[in-house]
Scaffold this motif. Structure first.
Motif, PDB file in Angstrom:
ATOM      1  N   ASP A  26       0.813  -1.210   0.000  1.00 36.31           N
ATOM      2  CA  ASP A  26       0.000   0.000   0.000  1.00 36.31           C
ATOM      3  C   ASP A  26       0.850   1.266   0.000  1.00 36.31           C
ATOM      4  OD1 ASP A  26      -2.111  -1.698   0.166  1.00 36.31           O
ATOM      5  OD2 ASP A  26      -2.512  -1.366   2.283  1.00 36.31           O
ATOM      6  N   TYR A  27       2.090   1.151   0.428  1.00 38.53           N
ATOM      7  CA  TYR A  27       2.938   2.331   0.573  1.00 38.53           C
ATOM      8  C   TYR A  27       3.831   2.582  -0.641  1.00 38.53           C
ATOM      9  CZ  TYR A  27       1.652   1.808   5.522  1.00 38.53           C
ATOM     10  OH  TYR A  27       0.963   1.702   6.697  1.00 38.53           O
ATOM     11  N   ARG A  28       3.817   1.672  -1.610  1.00 37.68           N
ATOM     12  CA  ARG A  28       4.703   1.806  -2.765  1.00 37.68           C
ATOM     13  C   ARG A  28       4.181   2.854  -3.753  1.00 37.68           C
ATOM     14  NH1 ARG A  28       4.908  -4.657  -3.699  1.00 37.68           N
ATOM     15  NH2 ARG A  28       5.858  -5.208  -1.695  1.00 37.68           N
ATOM     16  N   GLY A  29       5.107   3.513  -4.436  1.00 33.28           N
ATOM     17  CA  GLY A  29       4.748   4.482  -5.457  1.00 33.28           C
ATOM     18  C   GLY A  29       4.228   5.790  -4.900  1.00 33.28           C
ATOM     19  N   ASN A  30       4.421   6.020  -3.597  1.00 32.06           N
ATOM     20  CA  ASN A  30       3.967   7.252  -2.965  1.00 32.06           C
ATOM     21  C   ASN A  30       5.185   7.959  -2.366  1.00 32.06           C
ATOM     22  OD1 ASN A  30       2.912   9.221  -1.144  1.00 32.06           O
ATOM     23  ND2 ASN A  30       0.994   8.088  -1.026  1.00 32.06           N
TER      24      ASN A  30
END
Length: 509
Positions: A26-30
């Motif tokens: 959920d935390y990837r690409g942010n």
């Protein structure tokens, strides 16, 4: 070469964004999340937070006037407790969950900027453009002297307060990210006073001039709310902490309701997690007419912290301070001393440190040079007269007597109405070893993390994000191919809206 810190002109020292691989999908690409420090396990948290000032037993041989000054070192000690670990976990989750739906490359992130402009002179409360706030914010209620504020400060300081972004894997991203802001609720519960403090804090960090503009334009509370929403989005605020929330109980009629609705607005409309911190005196406000509003803030679960019980945690805390002893004669810690210290402080950490320091000061100044149970009792009786009524009430266990002192009373809490907080297990033995300075690195955990990183390194290097047609990066690139500027491309796609006046012009109060 990677530059870690940068000075904002006339502002604070900010950390340059260093994007880290994320294990949680959920935390990837942010970029807002990837620029944060790595997630830590319980042992790593203790390792980072625990602070034991220097001490040498030979200092006991110095003259008394030197040793009296050394007693101040007792107040520098920070011993992480189970409450500390739970608080760190909640803050860590709140910040990251709050950023999930505020990814700077999301179309919604850009569009939300314009909602406040459209409502420049009118605050409409809630609208349909709400964020998923499943883990946004919580309430921390604890008795006075428990160390809530100290723990908060230590945990927040694990995060850089300001992060500077310039580009994210080749994509331009020029902005400041304010990870956290901690404010103190005004003594009169004034929402306007709180907002002035917010603008002043942001100005100090980023060298902006919002506070001056608010004063100059004599902005109304509603206009200030609108501007604050815009500023929160503009600086990508990750967490807003409001301490001393019990001051809301002194707010003028309707003031506390407006303040609480203001917090809910930040959560629902902007997606910023809000953490409310206070003594049990705040419960009357939070549980009465604002019950529904409070739930809008505290969905992440409440933390209700009472005084320590006489158990292993109490032993851990006493042992962490007992190590620092400046009387000429050393007194070993034993069961009787543990019991008497608990009896005279009733498990309140702040009182423990103060009583231990006062007892040593008395022993040194009078030439007794020894800590005894009799001396502890004597100092508690003579030097702590103001807190004796509260201590007697706690000793009695009588709920009616305890309830007379709002800052130490947990008996008013409706526990059935509070969500059960997830407790992290704490390795007491590990923490005691730290007190003795026998620090050992958890090689097995480090090895596992490194192994996991290596297994994903190839995936990260070859990572190519799927671009949504509505993604502003896609729009800008497509516009460039068509010979259009970034501004023209974004304006045609509806991301840029022209206004005849900005939020600060034409404001009449």
């Amino acid at each position: 070469m990677y530059i870690k810190n940068i000075e904002i002109h006339n502002g604070c020292t900010a950390e340059v964004a260093n994007y880290k691989e994320q294990v949680v999908a959920d935390y990837r690409g942010n970029p807002f999340i990837e620029a944060l420090p790595n997630l830590l396990n319980a042992n790593e948290i203790v390792e980072k937070l625990a602070f034991y000032p220097p001490y040498n037993p030979s200092e006991r041989g110095l003259d008394s006037h030197y040793r009296i000054h050394m007693l101040n070192r007792l107040f520098q000690i920070f011993q992480p407790l189970p409450m500390t670990l739970e608080l760190e976990n909640k803050i860590s989750r709140a910040i990251r969950q709050g950023y999930i739906f505020r990814n700077p490359f999301s179309p919604k992130f850009s569009q939300e900027f314009y909602e406040d402009y459209r409502k420049m002179n009118k605050l409409n409360g809630y609208n349909n453009n709400t964020y998923n706030t499943s883990s946004c914010g919580f309430t921390l209620i604890g008795i006075s002297g428990l160390g809530k504020t100290t723990s908060l400060n230590y945990i927040l300081n694990m995060y850089p307060q300001v992060i500077v972004h310039s580009e994210y894997y080749g994509t331009p991203l020029s902005m400041y990210q304010v990870v956290w802001v901690k404010l103190e609720c005004p003594f009169d519960g004034s929402i306007k006073g709180l907002m002035y403090e917010f603008f002043s804090t942001i100005d100090t960090l980023l060298k902006t001039n919002y506070y001056e503009k608010m004063i100059k334009t004599r902005a109304t509370t509603d206009v200030m709310l609108t501007v604050m929403n815009q500023v929160v989005r503009n600086c990508a605020l990750g967490l807003l902490v409001i301490d001393e929330i019990q001051h809301l109980s002194t707010a003028k009629s309707g003031g506390s309701r407006k303040m609480l609705n203001f917090f809910v607005n930040l959560v629902n409309k902007v997606g910023v997690p809000v953490v409310l911190v206070g003594t049990p005196r705040a419960v009357g406000v939070l549980q009465s007419e604002f019950r529904q509003a409070r739930r809008g803030i505290g969905i992440g679960g409440d933390m209700i912290c009472d005084r320590l019980k006489k158990d292993k945690v109490w032993y851990l805390l006493v042992r962490s301070v007992w190590h620092y002893q400046w009387t000429k004669k050393e007194t070993p810690l034993n069961e009787e001393l543990l019991n008497i210290l608990y009896d005279e402080t009733q498990g309140i950490p702040d009182l423990l440190t103060k009583l231990y320091a006062a007892t040593q000061a008395y022993a040194i100044s009078t030439g007794k040079e020894e800590i005894t149970t009799t001396l502890i009792r004597k100092v508690a009786k003579e030097k702590f007269k103001l807190v004796q009524p509260m201590i007697r009430a706690l000793k009695s266990g009588n709920a009616r007597e305890i309830a007379k002192y709002e800052d130490i009373s947990i008996v008013n809490l409706n526990l059935d109405d509070l969500l059960n907080a997830t407790k992290q297990t704490i390795d007491i033995n590990y923490m005691i070893e730290k007190i003795q300075k026998n620090k050992e690195q958890d090689k097995q955990n480090v090895s596992a993390v490194e192994k996991e990183k290596k297994s994903r390194s190839k995936e990260v290097k070859n990572k190519k994000e799927l671009i949504n047609p509505q993604d502003i990066r896609y729009i800008v690139d497509k516009g460039k191919n068509d010979g259009k500027s970034a501004y023209e491309a974004l304006k045609e796609s509806g991301y840029i809206i022209s206004f005849d006046k900005d939020v600060f012009n034409g404001v009449v109060v």
